[in-house]
Design a protein around this motif. Sequence first.
Motif, PDB file in Angstrom:
ATOM      1  N   UNK A  38       5.300  -1.021  -6.917  1.00  9.20           N
ATOM      2  CA  UNK A  38       5.615  -0.042  -5.926  1.00  9.20           C
ATOM      3  C   UNK A  38       3.840   0.613  -6.596  1.00  9.20           C
ATOM      4  N   UNK A  39       4.080   1.329  -7.278  1.00  6.83           N
ATOM      5  CA  UNK A  39       2.879   2.286  -7.822  1.00  6.83           C
ATOM      6  C   UNK A  39       1.268   1.498  -7.413  1.00  6.83           C
ATOM      7  N   UNK A  40       1.278  -0.342  -7.905  1.00  3.44           N
ATOM      8  CA  UNK A  40      -0.116  -0.852  -7.867  1.00  3.44           C
ATOM      9  C   UNK A  40      -0.076  -1.198  -6.726  1.00  3.44           C
ATOM     10  N   UNK A  41       1.035  -1.353  -5.673  1.00  5.40           N
ATOM     11  CA  UNK A  41       0.428  -1.554  -4.168  1.00  5.40           C
ATOM     12  C   UNK A  41       0.208  -0.421  -3.228  1.00  5.40           C
ATOM     13  N   UNK A  42       0.714   0.553  -3.920  1.00  4.05           N
ATOM     14  CA  UNK A  42      -0.007   1.907  -3.351  1.00  4.05           C
ATOM     15  C   UNK A  42      -1.435   2.282  -2.810  1.00  4.05           C
ATOM     16  N   UNK A  43      -1.693   2.095  -4.402  1.00  2.00           N
ATOM     17  CA  UNK A  43      -3.179   2.005  -5.496  1.00  2.00           C
ATOM     18  C   UNK A  43      -4.568   0.956  -5.094  1.00  2.00           C
TER      19      UNK A  43
END
Length: 169
Positions: free
Chosen positions: A117-122
């Motif tokens: 999820x964090x990688x997708x947001x970045x």
Amino acid sequence: AGDILISGTVTHQDASYGTWADGIVYCAIPYEAECEVKETVVEAIQTDRSETVRTFRIGPWTLLQSGPTFEHYRLTDRRDVPVGDRFPSFSDTYTAWEIIFRERALNEEEAEQLALMNAREQTLESVPKDASILNQYGMIRIRDGKPYAVVIVTAEETIGRTEEQPNDG
């Protein structure tokens, strides 16, 4: 870069001539980000402890304000009470709820999902706002013995440049 993608040059047999050409050039561009998969997460938790916070305002200016004794808190339940007839003055009352931070262990699936999820947001932060998302996918990779979440987003973007053509009749 620099390649002609839309041209107004027409070649017929041994001759060529210029004519009008118009178009929009799109390209699929990949964007990628990664996040380390962590075993713990820090959570903000509201406790059952609360205090009342009061302020005194005249118009937009706060003249007096009491503060909660908590280091971290969340304000809720605002009540404005008008006081005074000549000036727009108010006595405001809030409820301040104590917030504490706690580290919690994650199971493997939770840790991977959070990292993805964090990688997708970045990744999405890098994509231009006017681009169209064609596809996106994520995976877990191991590098130097540590797991990383990798997300790749492919976006369709306009890459052409419009140039004014002279009107020659």
